[in-house]
Write an enzyme that holds these catalytic residues in place. Structure first.
Site, PDB file in Angstrom:
ATOM      1  N   ASN A 149       0.874  -1.177   0.000  1.00 26.32           N
ATOM      2  CA  ASN A 149       0.000   0.000   0.000  1.00 26.32           C
ATOM      3  C   ASN A 149       0.907   1.221   0.000  1.00 26.32           C
ATOM      4  O   ASN A 149       1.486   1.570   1.017  1.00 26.32           O
ATOM      5  CB  ASN A 149      -0.894  -0.029   1.251  1.00 26.32           C
TER       6      ASN A 149
ATOM      7  N   LYS B 100       0.191   4.259  -0.250  1.00 26.98           N
ATOM      8  CA  LYS B 100      -0.428   5.458   0.339  1.00 26.98           C
ATOM      9  C   LYS B 100      -0.191   6.680  -0.577  1.00 26.98           C
ATOM     10  O   LYS B 100      -0.136   6.530  -1.793  1.00 26.98           O
ATOM     11  CB  LYS B 100       0.102   5.700   1.750  1.00 26.98           C
TER      12      LYS B 100
ATOM     13  N   HIS C  50      -9.377   0.804   4.934  1.00 24.42           N
ATOM     14  CA  HIS C  50      -8.102   1.053   5.604  1.00 24.42           C
ATOM     15  C   HIS C  50      -8.349   2.004   6.780  1.00 24.42           C
ATOM     16  O   HIS C  50      -9.176   2.913   6.682  1.00 24.42           O
ATOM     17  CB  HIS C  50      -7.103   1.661   4.612  1.00 24.42           C
TER      18      HIS C  50
ATOM     19  N   GLU D 141      -6.810   4.468   7.862  1.00 22.21           N
ATOM     20  CA  GLU D 141      -6.631   5.902   7.571  1.00 22.21           C
ATOM     21  C   GLU D 141      -7.875   6.474   6.894  1.00 22.21           C
ATOM     22  O   GLU D 141      -8.225   7.641   7.076  1.00 22.21           O
ATOM     23  CB  GLU D 141      -5.361   6.101   6.720  1.00 22.21           C
TER      24      GLU D 141
ATOM     25  N   GLU E 115      -5.320  -5.227  10.604  1.00 24.63           N
ATOM     26  CA  GLU E 115      -4.320  -4.178  10.809  1.00 24.63           C
ATOM     27  C   GLU E 115      -4.615  -3.422  12.106  1.00 24.63           C
ATOM     28  O   GLU E 115      -5.438  -2.485  12.107  1.00 24.63           O
ATOM     29  CB  GLU E 115      -4.357  -3.180   9.647  1.00 24.63           C
TER      30      GLU E 115
ATOM     31  N   GLY F  65       2.322   2.134  10.721  1.00 26.06           N
ATOM     32  CA  GLY F  65       3.242   3.257  10.558  1.00 26.06           C
ATOM     33  C   GLY F  65       3.933   3.687  11.842  1.00 26.06           C
ATOM     34  O   GLY F  65       4.516   4.769  11.909  1.00 26.06           O
TER      35      GLY F  65
ATOM     36  N   SER G 298       3.419  -2.310  10.384  1.00 30.55           N
ATOM     37  CA  SER G 298       4.881  -2.294  10.547  1.00 30.55           C
ATOM     38  C   SER G 298       5.536  -3.638  10.217  1.00 30.55           C
ATOM     39  O   SER G 298       6.463  -4.069  10.911  1.00 30.55           O
ATOM     40  CB  SER G 298       5.250  -1.830  11.950  1.00 30.55           C
TER      41      SER G 298
HETATM   42  C1  PEP Z   1      -0.706   0.027   6.005  1.00 26.42           C
HETATM   43  O1  PEP Z   1      -0.746   1.193   5.642  1.00 26.42           O
HETATM   44  O2  PEP Z   1      -1.592  -0.752   5.643  1.00 26.42           O
HETATM   45  C2  PEP Z   1       0.402  -0.407   6.838  1.00 26.42           C
HETATM   46  C3  PEP Z   1       0.341  -1.595   7.352  1.00 26.42           C
HETATM   47  O3  PEP Z   1       1.440   0.499   7.024  1.00 26.42           O
HETATM   48  P1  PEP Z   1       2.865   0.181   7.700  1.00 26.42           P
HETATM   49  O4  PEP Z   1       3.366  -1.109   7.089  1.00 26.42           O
HETATM   50  O5  PEP Z   1       3.705   1.343   7.367  1.00 26.42           O
HETATM   51  O6  PEP Z   1       2.619   0.015   9.169  1.00 26.42           O
END
Ligand code: PEP
Length: 256
Positions: free
Chosen positions: A11, A13, A97, A99, A169, A175, A214
């Site tokens: 992803n 972003k 997601h 976000e 997630e 992040g 992460s």
């Molecule tokens: C994500 O945006 O779905 C995500 C898991 O980000 P990160 O790997 O940076 O934590």
């Protein structure tokens, strides 16, 4: 039940110009050309989709969008629909997601409508669920992810499930550099799988559940060794071909 093929998706972003994205997928094609036992996908910004699709050419790397609106067309300024994503070369979309849920008002019912529209438009869909830190600390993890998942399951049939991937997630791990332990993730994945199996009898057992939060080359293998973790949704580490490639390879090693 057939083995679940792991799926690893980057992803991106709000990162990468068209040229940067083209360079990144070219590196990924070179690195991952021989990987056969893991499905790999990337989700660039909308404006790059068509160019990246052309750059991917006949590569097995899948192209997806980071969101998908629930109407196909009309007076919806700023939105992008499933048929338009297919037109741009996408085969999947991510919906729900955290976000989007936190910043753009995507409620459980909006996420369900988006998932339904993506499937109806011919896409596969990755449906994200996850609890906040406060919900985890107050023992509400299962309640939260269970509610999020059931809203989408309501609008699905068992035939749809072949084109559905769930991404667990935890919001506190996205992040932040903090990762759920393999045991914490496995506990939630098993819970989500049970919920799908109860609603769709045997079929739920075949649905892939990715972990996201992460994921890095250094922790991917350990996470993937858990029975119900079927790949990763990767944010930050998907922007570097070397790191993303290493995560894909860690998932591939699970099978060998
Ligand atoms: C994500 O945006 O779905 C995500 C898991 O980000 P990160 O790997 O940076 O934590």
């Amino acid at each position: 039940m057939a083995a679940r093929t792991p799926i690893v998706v980057g992803n991106w972003k709000l990162h990468n110009t068209i040229a940067q994205g083209e360079t990144l997928v070219t590196e990924l094609k070179n690195q991952l050309g021989t990987i056969r036992d893991v499905e790999v996908g990337v989700a660039p910004v909308f404006t790059s989709l068509s160019s990246i699709s052309k750059r991917l050419g006949d590569s097995k790397i899948l192209l997806g969008a980071q969101d998908c609106f629930y109407e196909n067309g009309g007076a919806w300024t700023g939105e992008v629909s499933a048929p338009m994503l297919v037109d741009a070369g996408c085969s999947f979309a991510i919906v729900g997601h955290s976000e989007r849920r936190a910043n753009f008002g995507d409620t459980d019912s909006v996420v369900a409508r988006k998932a339904r529209a993506a499937l109806d438009g011919g896409l596969s869909v990755i449906v994200c669920v996850g609890e906040s830190e406060q919900e985890r600390d107050s023992g509400k993890t299962m309640e939260r992810v269970g509610t999020q998942l059931s809203a989408t399951l309501e609008v699905l049939t068992s035939e749809d499930l072949e084109r559905v991937v769930i991404a667990y997630e935890p919001v506190w791990a996205i992040g932040t550099g903090r990762t759920a332990t393999p045991a914490q993730a496995q506990e939630v994945h098993a819970f989500l799988r049970k919920q799908m199996s109860q609603r769709f009898q045997g079929v739920g057992a075949g649905v892939r559940i990715q972990y996201g939060g992460s994921v890095k080359p250094g922790n991917a293998k350990e996470l993937m060794s858990e029975a119900d973790i079927d790949g990763a949704l990767v944010g930050g580490a998907s922007l570097k071909a070397g790191d993303f490639g290493a995560i894909v390879k860690a998932c591939s090693a699970r099978q060998s």
